[in-house]
Write an enzyme that holds these catalytic residues in place. Structure first.
Site, PDB file in Angstrom:
ATOM      1  N   HIS A  96       0.842  -1.208   0.000  1.00 32.22           N
ATOM      2  CA  HIS A  96       0.000   0.000   0.000  1.00 32.22           C
ATOM      3  C   HIS A  96       0.875   1.255   0.000  1.00 32.22           C
ATOM      4  CE1 HIS A  96      -3.025  -2.642   2.371  1.00 32.22           C
ATOM      5  NE2 HIS A  96      -3.538  -2.479   1.163  1.00 32.22           N
TER       6      HIS A  96
ATOM      7  N   ARG B  83      -1.902  -6.068  -8.327  1.00 31.84           N
ATOM      8  CA  ARG B  83      -0.745  -6.910  -7.996  1.00 31.84           C
ATOM      9  C   ARG B  83      -0.511  -7.973  -9.040  1.00 31.84           C
ATOM     10  NH1 ARG B  83      -3.056  -8.236  -2.200  1.00 31.84           N
ATOM     11  NH2 ARG B  83      -4.797  -8.406  -3.623  1.00 31.84           N
TER      12      ARG B  83
ATOM     13  N   SER C 119      -2.867  -7.711   3.153  1.00 31.57           N
ATOM     14  CA  SER C 119      -3.104  -7.525   4.591  1.00 31.57           C
ATOM     15  C   SER C 119      -3.536  -8.842   5.225  1.00 31.57           C
ATOM     16  CB  SER C 119      -4.205  -6.483   4.821  1.00 31.57           C
ATOM     17  OG  SER C 119      -3.841  -5.250   4.270  1.00 31.57           O
TER      18      SER C 119
END
Ligand code: PNS
Length: 164
Positions: free
Chosen positions: A17, A90, A128
């Protein structure tokens, strides 16, 4: 004046991030990091904690604001007078969901464009969710998140374990 929103859950913020935040802040006049307040997702950190952590790790970026939001992203973007949404990609697995979101948002509010930045290869595996899982089993997360965030995750998991 180009104002963009980089929205997400940021539960917690990772180096992936931060890479997108730093790079996109150089492309726009003002970057708003929009932190989703969605209780249905039962996040590890409250929205206030996620906002605070983001503020702490982005303190060196001058043209940034960290703002919590609920409801539709396009409504938040309109309220914030932002003309662009930024998302990181990604891998190809992100593409379908991101395309669906960008097209739905564009259908609802055509003036708001979504721009994608490809994640730095170094962080293309990072999420995350996996960071939380590694931490929950006592693994070392220092290469995934800043030290300050790693400490908060460890603290939070310990606290949760003592309650459960
Ligand atoms: O970090 P995440 O969880 O991948 O971020 C997802 C986010 C916050 C960008 C997305 O869930 C979102 O925009 N939520 C707000 C609700 C909304 O506008 N939904 C319609 C998009 S199709």
């Amino acid at each position: 004046m180009l104002r963009a929103i980089y929205p997400g859950s940021f539960d917690p913020v990772t180096f992936g991030h931060l890479d997108i935040i730093k790079r996109s802040s150089r492309l726009v006049d003002e970057l708003i990091v929009g932190v989703l307040n969605n209780k249905a997702k039962s996040p590890l950190f409250s929205v206030e904690e996620r906002v605070r952590m983001l503020e702490e790790v982005t303190g060196d970026i001058p043209n940034i604001r960290i703002v919590p939001f609920g409801g539709l992203l396009v409504d938040f973007a309109r309220r914030a007078e932002a003309g662009m949404v930024i998302r990181g990609l990604r891998a190809i697995t992100d593409f379908e969901y991101e395309l669906q979101m960008a097209q739905t948002n564009h259908k609802m509010v055509p003036e708001i464009e979504t721009a994608f930045l490809t994640t730095n290869l170094e962080y293309s595996y990072l999420s995350s969710t996996t960071v939380k899982e590694v931490a929950a089993f006592g693994g070392d997360i220092s290469q995934f998140v800043p030290k300050l965030i790693a400490d908060r995750i460890t603290e939070k998991i310990k606290k949760k374990e003592s309650v459960d």
